[in-house]
Design a protein around this motif. Structure first.
Motif, mmCIF file in Angstrom:
data_model
loop_
_atom_site.group_PDB
_atom_site.id
_atom_site.type_symbol
_atom_site.label_atom_id
_atom_site.label_comp_id
_atom_site.label_asym_id
_atom_site.label_seq_id
_atom_site.Cartn_x
_atom_site.Cartn_y
_atom_site.Cartn_z
ATOM 1 N N CYS A 1 7.442 -4.252 -7.372
ATOM 2 C CA CYS A 1 8.330 -4.220 -8.541
ATOM 3 C C CYS A 1 9.154 -2.936 -8.573
ATOM 4 N N LEU A 2 8.523 -1.800 -8.251
ATOM 5 C CA LEU A 2 9.259 -0.540 -8.225
ATOM 6 C C LEU A 2 10.302 -0.513 -7.124
ATOM 7 N N ALA A 3 9.994 -1.134 -5.986
ATOM 8 C CA ALA A 3 10.934 -1.140 -4.866
ATOM 9 C C ALA A 3 12.197 -1.922 -5.193
ATOM 10 N N SER A 4 12.090 -2.896 -6.053
ATOM 11 C CA SER A 4 13.264 -3.700 -6.388
ATOM 12 C C SER A 4 13.938 -3.247 -7.680
ATOM 13 N N SER A 5 13.447 -2.177 -8.282
ATOM 14 C CA SER A 5 14.019 -1.722 -9.545
ATOM 15 C C SER A 5 15.063 -0.634 -9.304
ATOM 16 N N GLY A 6 15.648 -0.170 -10.367
ATOM 17 C CA GLY A 6 16.629 0.902 -10.285
ATOM 18 C C GLY A 6 16.006 2.267 -10.072
ATOM 19 N N VAL A 7 14.697 2.357 -10.172
ATOM 20 C CA VAL A 7 13.990 3.613 -9.989
ATOM 21 C C VAL A 7 13.756 3.908 -8.501
ATOM 22 N N ALA A 8 13.887 2.904 -7.658
ATOM 23 C CA ALA A 8 13.586 3.042 -6.228
ATOM 24 C C ALA A 8 14.360 4.180 -5.557
#
Length: 64
Positions: free
Chosen positions: A38-45
């Motif tokens: 989920c983090l890898a596909s978010s804007g936080v990545a």
């Protein structure tokens, strides 16, 4: 690319150690894995990636 592979190997090794010692249950490992996806596909990545790269640069620049 080399930094991300090293981080994946390190985290994978730690996960195996925690699973064998009983400190990490399989259900916890699955939740951590899903959180990573989920983090890898978010804007936080990009921020996470740049933070890991900066940390690797600092550690790589240390001279004992």
């Amino acid at each position: 690319m080399a930094v991300s592979i090293s981080v994946v190997l390190l985290l994978g090794t730690l996960a195996v150690i925690f699973l064998r010692n009983g400190g990490l249950k399989p259900s916890h490992a699955i939740v951590c894995l899903l959180l990573g996806f989920c983090l890898a596909s978010s804007g936080v990545a990009p921020a996470i990636h740049s933070g890991l790269t900066a940390t690797a640069d600092i550690v790589g620049g240390l001279r004992p």
